[in-house]
Design a protein around this motif. Structure first.
Motif, PDB file in Angstrom:
ATOM      1  N   VAL A  33       0.848  -1.200   0.000  1.00  0.00           N
ATOM      2  CA  VAL A  33       0.000   0.000   0.000  1.00  0.00           C
ATOM      3  C   VAL A  33       0.885   1.252   0.000  1.00  0.00           C
ATOM      4  CG1 VAL A  33      -1.694   1.334   1.336  1.00  0.00           C
ATOM      5  CG2 VAL A  33      -1.941  -1.154   1.105  1.00  0.00           C
ATOM      6  N   LEU A  34       1.906   1.261   0.866  1.00  0.00           N
ATOM      7  CA  LEU A  34       2.804   2.425   0.941  1.00  0.00           C
ATOM      8  C   LEU A  34       3.583   2.595  -0.360  1.00  0.00           C
ATOM      9  CD1 LEU A  34       4.241   2.247   4.577  1.00  0.00           C
ATOM     10  CD2 LEU A  34       2.277   3.520   3.719  1.00  0.00           C
ATOM     11  N   THR A  35       4.008   1.496  -0.951  1.00  0.00           N
ATOM     12  CA  THR A  35       4.755   1.540  -2.212  1.00  0.00           C
ATOM     13  C   THR A  35       3.909   2.175  -3.310  1.00  0.00           C
ATOM     14  OG1 THR A  35       5.986  -0.432  -1.560  1.00  0.00           O
ATOM     15  CG2 THR A  35       6.017   0.136  -3.902  1.00  0.00           C
ATOM     16  N   GLU A  36       2.633   1.821  -3.313  1.00  0.00           N
ATOM     17  CA  GLU A  36       1.708   2.356  -4.321  1.00  0.00           C
ATOM     18  C   GLU A  36       1.465   3.858  -4.104  1.00  0.00           C
ATOM     19  OE1 GLU A  36      -2.898   1.590  -5.114  1.00  0.00           O
ATOM     20  OE2 GLU A  36      -1.702  -0.242  -5.265  1.00  0.00           O
ATOM     21  N   ARG A  37       1.403   4.271  -2.840  1.00  0.00           N
ATOM     22  CA  ARG A  37       1.060   5.673  -2.523  1.00  0.00           C
ATOM     23  C   ARG A  37       2.243   6.631  -2.554  1.00  0.00           C
ATOM     24  NH1 ARG A  37      -2.603   4.521   2.877  1.00  0.00           N
ATOM     25  NH2 ARG A  37      -4.370   3.534   1.843  1.00  0.00           N
TER      26      ARG A  37
END
Length: 195
Positions: A33-37
């Motif tokens: 999720v953090l990688t995507e955001r």
């Protein structure tokens, strides 16, 4: 000659996945999720120019990522970007200086990282005649002004300079001005360039 070295993934290996990994553990938010955001957006660029404080950068980044971290937790993750020094590059820099060339570091960086790399990697400053940092200059690569200012301060023309950076966009910006650019792809690029 003037030899200009970027810092991240040129002199010191860095890895943003490590930063996100720490923030993931501290926030309980999945790494995917953090990688995507995560993006190096406007707050990131403003921070590298010294236009916003460390605290504002931390808050805006946490807001963008949808996580709640204390400033201390944010900083712990942010400093984990640094992996290890590249001794071969340091050796090249020292050799160039011994041969009478001018060797400088030109890095897009930020105030938070100034609390870390000078202490943990003193070899960087020891191997350069000068270290130019974006947050102190108020301008960042690939903006043309940063290259103009380094050339002016150093007293060299563009055709007397060679620039090493791992980001092709930064190299392209330097080459437009007449500086010879070398994209650093891995640990071997710089030693092989001088071999």
């Amino acid at each position: 000659m003037l030899y200009i070295f970027d810092m991240g993934n040129v002199i010191i290996d860095i890895d943003f996945k490590r930063v996100l990994g720490v923030w993931s553990n501290l926030s309980g938010t999945p790494l995917a999720v953090l990688t995507e955001r995560f993006s190096m957006g406007e707050a990131f660029k403003q921070h590298e120019r010294g236009e916003i404080s460390d605290e504002e950068f931390a808050q805006r980044t946490c807001d963008e990522l949808g996580i709640a971290l204390s400033f201390e937790q944010f900083s712990a993750g942010w400093q984990s970007v640094f992996v290890a020094l590249r001794p071969d590059t340091i050796a090249v820099m020292q050799s160039l200086r011994e041969q009478g060339h001018r060797v400088v570091v030109l890095s897009n960086t930020n105030n938070l990282h100034l609390d870390h790399w000078p202490t943990h990697y003193p070899e960087v400053a020891q191997s350069a005649d000068t270290v130019y940092l974006s947050q102190e200059m108020g301008v960042r690569k690939p903006e043309a002004d940063i290259f103009h200012r380094v050339l002016e301060k150093e007293g060299f023309t563009a055709d007397q300079a060679v620039f090493f950076d791992d980001i092709a966009e930064n190299i392209a910006a330097a080459e437009v001005l007449g500086i010879k650019g070398v994209v650093v792809k891995d640990h071997k690029t710089i030693p092989e360039f001088f071999s």
